[in-house]
Design an enzyme around this catalytic site. Structure first.
Site, PDB file in Angstrom:
ATOM      1  N   HIS A  43      90.831 -81.328  96.156  1.00  0.00           N
ATOM      2  CA  HIS A  43      90.236 -80.006  95.970  1.00  0.00           C
ATOM      3  C   HIS A  43      89.716 -79.505  97.313  1.00  0.00           C
ATOM      4  CE1 HIS A  43      89.314 -80.383  91.373  1.00  0.00           C
ATOM      5  NE2 HIS A  43      90.524 -80.845  91.683  1.00  0.00           N
ATOM      6  N   GLU A  71      86.889 -78.332  98.273  1.00  0.00           N
ATOM      7  CA  GLU A  71      85.578 -78.834  98.655  1.00  0.00           C
ATOM      8  C   GLU A  71      85.640 -80.268  99.170  1.00  0.00           C
ATOM      9  OE1 GLU A  71      86.565 -77.393  95.806  1.00  0.00           O
ATOM     10  OE2 GLU A  71      84.857 -76.680  94.649  1.00  0.00           O
ATOM     11  N   CYS A 131      83.867 -77.761  90.476  1.00  0.00           N
ATOM     12  CA  CYS A 131      84.014 -78.566  89.264  1.00  0.00           C
ATOM     13  C   CYS A 131      83.009 -79.726  89.344  1.00  0.00           C
ATOM     14  CB  CYS A 131      85.447 -79.098  89.140  1.00  0.00           C
ATOM     15  SG  CYS A 131      85.859 -80.364  90.371  1.00  0.00           S
ATOM     16  N   CYS A 140      83.644 -82.192  92.291  1.00  0.00           N
ATOM     17  CA  CYS A 140      83.232 -81.638  93.582  1.00  0.00           C
ATOM     18  C   CYS A 140      81.721 -81.509  93.674  1.00  0.00           C
ATOM     19  CB  CYS A 140      83.908 -80.295  93.817  1.00  0.00           C
ATOM     20  SG  CYS A 140      85.698 -80.447  94.055  1.00  0.00           S
TER      21      CYS A 140
END
Length: 153
Positions: A57, A59, A87, A90
Site C-alpha cells: 500500500h 502508506e 486501512c 496501514c
C-alpha cells in the site's frame, strides 16, 4: 515559505499525483508522501496488484523508505500525507512508526465505523499521540477514487 494550510495542500497535490500513477497502473489510486522537517523524504503509491504483494500500500511503501532514509524505525518529526484514509493494516504501521501528523485527503465509507473516529487525535499509548488533519483536497481525492471504480464496472 507557505502557510501551514497551503503546505498541506502542496504536499497533498504531490500525493494525488502519485495516486494517479496507481490509477494508470490499474491499482486502487492511493498516493502517500512522507515529509520530515518540510522536506519530502519518501513517497509511495499502491502497488499490491503489480507486485503481487498485499502489503504494498502507498502508506507502507512510504513508511518503509522513510525508515531507511532516517535510519530509524521511529519516524519522529514527520508528517504523512495520504489521499485516502488508511486501512487498518496501514493505520497499525502508522501508529508504530510514531509519525507526528497524519494528513488525509478523502475518508473511506464504512471503514470499520470510521477507524479514525471524529476526533483530531488518536492515541497509540498514554504518552504518544498522532495529530490528524482531514479533508485536504477532499474533492480531488474522492473524485479520483470514484473515477477508478466507475471505470472498473
Amino acid at each position: 515559505m507557505y502557510k501551514n494550510e497551503n503546505m498541506n495542500e502542496h504536499w497533498m497535490k504531490l500525493a494525488l499525483f502519485l495516486a494517479k500513477i496507481s490509477f494508470n497502473q490499474g491499482e486502487v489510486p492511493v498516493g502517500s508522501v512522507l515529509v520530515h522537517l518540510n522536506k519530502v523524504i519518501s513517497i509511495g503509491w499502491n502497488n499490491s496488484i503489480t507486485n503481487n504483494d498485499p502489503t504494498a500500500h502507498a502508506e507502507i511503501i512510504a513508511l518503509r523508505n522513510g525508515g531507511k532514509y532516517l535510519k530509524n524505525y521511529r519516524l519522529l518529526n514527520t508528517k504523512l500525507y495520504v489521499t485516502l484514509e488508511p486501512c487498518i493494516m496501514c493505520l497499525g504501521a502508522i501508529l508504530n512508526s510514531r509519525i507526528n501528523t497524519l494528513i488525509i485527503g478523502a475518508s473511506r465509507k464504512n471503514n470499520f465505523k470510521n477507524i479514525l473516529y471524529d476526533t483530531n487525535f488518536i492515541y497509540s499509548s498514554n504518552s504518544f499521540k498522532i495529530k490528524i488533519i482531514k479533508n485536504i483536497l477532499k474533492d480531488e481525492c474522492s473524485n479520483l477514487m470514484k473515477k477508478f471504480f466507475i471505470n472498473k464496472r
